[in-house]
Each structure stands twice: as C-alpha cells, then as structure tokens.
Design a protein around this motif. Structure first.
Motif, PDB file in Angstrom:
ATOM      1  N   THR A  86     -10.555   6.280  40.976  1.00  0.00           N
ATOM      2  CA  THR A  86     -10.899   4.840  41.572  1.00  0.00           C
ATOM      3  C   THR A  86     -10.633   5.027  42.958  1.00  0.00           C
ATOM      4  N   THR A  87     -11.389   4.056  43.803  1.00  0.00           N
ATOM      5  CA  THR A  87     -11.130   4.001  45.315  1.00  0.00           C
ATOM      6  C   THR A  87     -10.446   2.598  45.629  1.00  0.00           C
ATOM      7  N   GLY A  88     -10.201   1.839  44.466  1.00  0.00           N
ATOM      8  CA  GLY A  88      -9.449   0.633  44.704  1.00  0.00           C
ATOM      9  C   GLY A  88      -8.206   0.405  43.753  1.00  0.00           C
ATOM     10  N   ALA A  89      -7.865  -0.770  43.616  1.00  0.00           N
ATOM     11  CA  ALA A  89      -6.474  -1.258  42.701  1.00  0.00           C
ATOM     12  C   ALA A  89      -6.714  -0.948  41.221  1.00  0.00           C
ATOM     13  N   LEU A  90      -8.001  -1.002  40.602  1.00  0.00           N
ATOM     14  CA  LEU A  90      -8.231  -1.140  39.389  1.00  0.00           C
ATOM     15  C   LEU A  90      -9.039   0.341  38.990  1.00  0.00           C
ATOM     16  N   MET A  91      -8.770   0.692  37.791  1.00  0.00           N
ATOM     17  CA  MET A  91      -9.693   2.202  37.458  1.00  0.00           C
ATOM     18  C   MET A  91     -10.056   1.798  36.056  1.00  0.00           C
ATOM     19  N   ILE A  92     -11.243   2.325  35.569  1.00  0.00           N
ATOM     20  CA  ILE A  92     -11.575   2.101  34.128  1.00  0.00           C
ATOM     21  C   ILE A  92     -11.106   3.308  33.651  1.00  0.00           C
ATOM     22  N   THR A  93     -10.373   3.269  32.624  1.00  0.00           N
ATOM     23  CA  THR A  93      -9.770   4.700  32.022  1.00  0.00           C
ATOM     24  C   THR A  93     -10.299   5.048  30.494  1.00  0.00           C
ATOM     25  N   HIS A  94     -10.737   3.865  29.742  1.00  0.00           N
ATOM     26  CA  HIS A  94     -11.215   4.063  28.418  1.00  0.00           C
ATOM     27  C   HIS A  94     -12.232   3.200  28.366  1.00  0.00           C
ATOM     28  N   VAL A  95     -13.292   3.446  27.202  1.00  0.00           N
ATOM     29  CA  VAL A  95     -14.615   2.246  26.932  1.00  0.00           C
ATOM     30  C   VAL A  95     -14.881   2.542  25.379  1.00  0.00           C
ATOM     31  N   ARG A  96     -14.899   1.479  24.811  1.00  0.00           N
ATOM     32  CA  ARG A  96     -15.503   1.416  23.291  1.00  0.00           C
ATOM     33  C   ARG A  96     -16.943   0.606  23.457  1.00  0.00           C
ATOM     34  N   PRO A  97     -17.960   1.448  23.706  1.00  0.00           N
ATOM     35  CA  PRO A  97     -19.380   0.826  23.843  1.00  0.00           C
ATOM     36  C   PRO A  97     -20.043   0.222  22.677  1.00  0.00           C
ATOM     37  N   ASN A  98     -19.579   0.959  21.615  1.00  0.00           N
ATOM     38  CA  ASN A  98     -20.147   0.672  20.223  1.00  0.00           C
ATOM     39  C   ASN A  98     -19.212   0.194  19.221  1.00  0.00           C
ATOM     40  N   ALA A  99     -18.897  -1.075  19.093  1.00  0.00           N
ATOM     41  CA  ALA A  99     -17.822  -1.632  18.050  1.00  0.00           C
ATOM     42  C   ALA A  99     -18.052  -0.967  16.722  1.00  0.00           C
ATOM     43  N   ALA A 100     -16.975  -0.746  15.864  1.00  0.00           N
ATOM     44  CA  ALA A 100     -17.222  -0.301  14.431  1.00  0.00           C
ATOM     45  C   ALA A 100     -17.909  -1.168  13.537  1.00  0.00           C
ATOM     46  N   GLY A 101     -18.715  -0.456  12.872  1.00  0.00           N
ATOM     47  CA  GLY A 101     -19.679  -1.352  11.724  1.00  0.00           C
ATOM     48  C   GLY A 101     -20.826  -1.787  12.576  1.00  0.00           C
ATOM     49  N   ALA A 102     -21.498  -2.650  11.878  1.00  0.00           N
ATOM     50  CA  ALA A 102     -22.843  -3.498  12.145  1.00  0.00           C
ATOM     51  C   ALA A 102     -22.815  -4.328  13.295  1.00  0.00           C
ATOM     52  N   ASP A 125     -23.918  -7.231  40.869  1.00  0.00           N
ATOM     53  CA  ASP A 125     -24.597  -6.615  39.673  1.00  0.00           C
ATOM     54  C   ASP A 125     -25.744  -6.309  39.784  1.00  0.00           C
ATOM     55  N   ASP A 126     -26.111  -5.044  40.519  1.00  0.00           N
ATOM     56  CA  ASP A 126     -27.630  -4.910  40.902  1.00  0.00           C
ATOM     57  C   ASP A 126     -27.929  -3.332  40.477  1.00  0.00           C
ATOM     58  N   ASN A 127     -27.141  -2.601  39.696  1.00  0.00           N
ATOM     59  CA  ASN A 127     -27.546  -1.452  39.330  1.00  0.00           C
ATOM     60  C   ASN A 127     -27.285  -0.189  40.217  1.00  0.00           C
ATOM     61  N   THR A 128     -26.668  -0.667  41.397  1.00  0.00           N
ATOM     62  CA  THR A 128     -26.457   0.271  42.451  1.00  0.00           C
ATOM     63  C   THR A 128     -25.059   0.515  42.599  1.00  0.00           C
ATOM     64  N   ALA A 129     -24.742   1.979  43.500  1.00  0.00           N
ATOM     65  CA  ALA A 129     -23.200   1.974  43.549  1.00  0.00           C
ATOM     66  C   ALA A 129     -22.522   1.100  44.575  1.00  0.00           C
ATOM     67  N   THR A 130     -23.149   0.417  45.340  1.00  0.00           N
ATOM     68  CA  THR A 130     -22.725  -0.337  46.611  1.00  0.00           C
ATOM     69  C   THR A 130     -21.480  -1.281  45.889  1.00  0.00           C
ATOM     70  N   GLY A 131     -20.167  -1.019  46.569  1.00  0.00           N
ATOM     71  CA  GLY A 131     -19.125  -1.584  46.017  1.00  0.00           C
ATOM     72  C   GLY A 131     -18.451  -1.153  44.958  1.00  0.00           C
ATOM     73  N   ALA A 132     -18.971  -0.015  44.488  1.00  0.00           N
ATOM     74  CA  ALA A 132     -18.166   0.680  43.168  1.00  0.00           C
ATOM     75  C   ALA A 132     -16.833   1.245  43.595  1.00  0.00           C
ATOM     76  N   ILE A 133     -15.826   0.994  42.704  1.00  0.00           N
ATOM     77  CA  ILE A 133     -14.673   1.648  43.085  1.00  0.00           C
ATOM     78  C   ILE A 133     -14.035   2.720  41.728  1.00  0.00           C
ATOM     79  N   SER A 134     -14.952   2.341  40.714  1.00  0.00           N
ATOM     80  CA  SER A 134     -14.370   3.297  39.537  1.00  0.00           C
ATOM     81  C   SER A 134     -15.904   3.308  38.726  1.00  0.00           C
ATOM     82  N   SER A 135     -15.842   4.307  37.909  1.00  0.00           N
ATOM     83  CA  SER A 135     -17.083   4.401  36.909  1.00  0.00           C
ATOM     84  C   SER A 135     -16.938   5.402  35.679  1.00  0.00           C
ATOM     85  N   CYS A 136     -17.618   5.027  34.633  1.00  0.00           N
ATOM     86  CA  CYS A 136     -17.483   5.838  33.456  1.00  0.00           C
ATOM     87  C   CYS A 136     -18.768   5.953  32.784  1.00  0.00           C
TER      88      CYS A 136
END
Length: 172
Positions: free
Chosen positions: A30-46, A148-159
């Motif tokens: 991260t380059t800021g105070a918060l960092m993305i550490t984990h993601v669950r993009p697909n919830a279990a089940g339908a 929220d424009d799909n660019t890296a401008t302002g990004a501090i963390s990613s995954c």
C-alpha cells in the motif's frame, strides 16, 4: 536441573521455529493508510436462487489499517476494474492495526466477538468479478475523493485473483 530444563526448552523452541515459516501467497502493499489483504470475489453457492440475489455478504474484501492511528474508511473508493459503480466506503472508524471485512450486501457495521470489523456496501447484487477476465488488478482501493473510473489515479492498494473458485478467499 533448571539449566537442563532451560536447554531442553531452547532446543525445542529452535526446532519448532524451523517448522513454521510464514510465506505470503502474494506480497500485499500500500502507499496509504489502508491495504487490501484478502478478497472473496465468489461467495460460496449459487449467486441467484428463485430469481433473487443470495449470499451477497459472502462476497467481500478485507482491508487492514497499517498505521498506528484510527482511520475513517469514509470516502475511500473500491474501484472494481470490470465496472464502475461509484460507491465510496461508508464512514467507519477502524482502529490502528485492525482489519475490516467489506461486504457487498447490507447489514449493520460492527465489530464481532472475535474482534473483526465488518462494514456493508449495500449493493443488491454481486459486484466483484469472478469470471477470470484479463483485467489487472481486479480491484483497487483509492484514496478519498478519487473517481471510480477504472484508472490507477489515486490508487493506494490493489489485488488480482483471475478466475475465482466458489467460496475461495485469495491473499493479495
């Protein structure tokens, strides 16, 4: 006798230390105070049952406050690179060093019995990509006031996670 016990304890501790070597799946940063550490993009089940979106809160990402002070989540922008939803995070004070589960659906922001924090984005449908598109990263966290424009401008963390398995949590 005490010296013999101390020596045995030190030998046991050294042996145990060689067995446990934590290795992250992917280095989070991260380059800021918060960092993305984990993601669950697909919830279990339908995702849809009887024409209704289900288990929205089974889809989430985890942020960690990497500072030594409380940080307000309000205004930080999760920029999902396969869509633009424009919904910044709600106000919520996250203590120093704490982590927060940011759920897709609705609920009451809270700290659970295990000390984990939970905030809810209030979407009525699943928003994190799980189809394995070529976008890289799949999600960026941007500082408050960013678009929220799909660019890296302002990004501090990613995954990035690629094609998401059902109910799997990915380390960033």
């Amino acid at each position: 006798m005490a010296r013999k016990r101390l020596r045995s304890a030190l030998i046991a501790a050294a042996a145990l230390a060689t067995l446990v070597v934590p290795v992250p799946a992917q280095a989070a940063s991260t380059t800021g105070a918060l960092m993305i550490t984990h993601v669950r993009p697909n919830a279990a089940g339908a995702d849809i049952k009887n024409n209704k979106q289900v288990n929205l809160n089974g889809e989430y990402f985890i942020l960690k406050n990497v500072t030594k002070k409380t940080v307000d989540l309000g205004g930080y922008v999760p920029d999902i690179t396969t869509n633009t939803y424009g919904r910044a995070l709600p106000a919520y004070r996250l203590p120093a060093g704490a982590k927060v589960y940011v759920h897709t659906g609705s609920g009451t922001h809270h700290r659970d019995a295990k000390g984990n924090h939970h905030v809810y984005r209030g979407y009525g449908r699943h928003v994190l990509p799980n189809d394995g598109t070529k976008k890289n990263p799949d999600i960026r966290l941007k500082k408050p006031g960013s678009r929220d424009d799909n660019t890296a401008t302002g990004a501090i963390s990613s995954c990035n996670w690629g094609k998401a398995a059902d109910g799997r949590t990915y380390a960033c």
